[in-house]
Motif scaffolding. Structure first.
Motif, mmCIF file in Angstrom:
data_model
loop_
_atom_site.group_PDB
_atom_site.id
_atom_site.type_symbol
_atom_site.label_atom_id
_atom_site.label_comp_id
_atom_site.label_asym_id
_atom_site.label_seq_id
_atom_site.Cartn_x
_atom_site.Cartn_y
_atom_site.Cartn_z
ATOM 1 N N ALA A 15 0.706 -1.258 0.048
ATOM 2 C CA ALA A 15 -0.105 0.022 -0.098
ATOM 3 C C ALA A 15 0.789 1.140 -0.080
ATOM 4 O O ALA A 15 0.467 2.281 -0.748
ATOM 5 N N TYR A 56 0.505 4.070 -2.888
ATOM 6 C CA TYR A 56 0.395 5.598 -2.458
ATOM 7 C C TYR A 56 1.480 6.611 -2.772
ATOM 8 O O TYR A 56 1.158 7.819 -3.133
ATOM 9 N N LEU A 81 -4.391 4.383 -8.198
ATOM 10 C CA LEU A 81 -5.386 4.353 -7.008
ATOM 11 C C LEU A 81 -6.229 3.215 -7.322
ATOM 12 O O LEU A 81 -6.803 2.480 -6.243
ATOM 13 N N THR A 82 -6.324 2.734 -8.326
ATOM 14 C CA THR A 82 -6.977 1.636 -8.476
ATOM 15 C C THR A 82 -6.392 0.231 -7.974
ATOM 16 O O THR A 82 -7.075 -0.768 -7.987
ATOM 17 N N ALA A 103 -4.950 0.246 -5.147
ATOM 18 C CA ALA A 103 -5.154 0.375 -3.712
ATOM 19 C C ALA A 103 -5.615 -0.740 -2.967
ATOM 20 O O ALA A 103 -6.691 -1.430 -3.398
ATOM 21 N N ALA A 125 -7.968 -1.836 -0.834
ATOM 22 C CA ALA A 125 -9.286 -1.403 -0.222
ATOM 23 C C ALA A 125 -10.428 -1.822 -1.074
ATOM 24 O O ALA A 125 -10.241 -1.934 -2.165
ATOM 25 N N ARG A 159 -12.835 4.589 0.655
ATOM 26 C CA ARG A 159 -11.747 4.200 1.592
ATOM 27 C C ARG A 159 -10.509 4.405 1.015
ATOM 28 O O ARG A 159 -9.547 4.858 1.612
ATOM 29 N N ALA A 160 -10.113 3.859 -0.119
ATOM 30 C CA ALA A 160 -9.056 3.967 -0.703
ATOM 31 C C ALA A 160 -8.436 5.471 -0.987
ATOM 32 O O ALA A 160 -7.502 6.010 -0.645
ATOM 33 N N TYR A 203 -5.670 7.614 0.962
ATOM 34 C CA TYR A 203 -4.780 8.310 -0.027
ATOM 35 C C TYR A 203 -4.454 9.702 0.330
ATOM 36 O O TYR A 203 -3.458 10.326 0.131
ATOM 37 N N LEU A 252 -7.156 2.822 6.477
ATOM 38 C CA LEU A 252 -6.588 1.784 5.749
ATOM 39 C C LEU A 252 -6.544 0.581 6.465
ATOM 40 O O LEU A 252 -6.563 -0.467 6.015
#
Length: 106
Positions: free
Chosen positions: A2, A6, A47-48, A50, A52, A57-58, A62, A101
């Motif tokens: 993660a 990020y 970000l896709t 991440a 979560a 929430r992701a 972030y 997270l």
């Protein structure tokens, strides 16, 4: 994993946004956008990845990383050291991102 996702997303987003900033606020050439637009696309893709189950929430987690990374950008790229308030705020949002997270959920 993660942290890597990020961090990469933050670098891509800040770099992409700074390209627009440089063009629109600092009078730089629109050629800056040739780097800025792909950087923003890479940010969205990262970000896709991440870890979560839900996008919100992701994105929320972030957000804390983005704030902290922006302060690093301020320091290293713009040559303005963060002041104690910047550092305190950055620490707070990173803590909040970690809660979002990594909180145990049933």
């Amino acid at each position: 994993m993660a942290a890597i996702i990020y961090a990469g997303a933050a670098l891509a987003e800040i770099g992409g946004c700074f390209a627009f900033w440089a063009w629109l606020r600092q009078g730089q050439s629109p050629i800056w956008l040739l780097a800025g637009i792909p950087a923003l696309m890479i940010f969205a893709w990262l970000l896709t990845l991440a870890p979560a189950e839900h996008a919100g929430r992701a994105f929320a987690a972030y957000g804390g990383v983005y704030v902290a990374a922006s302060l690093v950008w301020l320091w290293l790229v713009e040559r303005r050291p963060p002041d104690p308030w910047d550092l305190a705020g950055g620490a707070l949002v990173l803590f909040g991102a970690g809660v979002i997270l990594f909180a145990p959920r049933g």
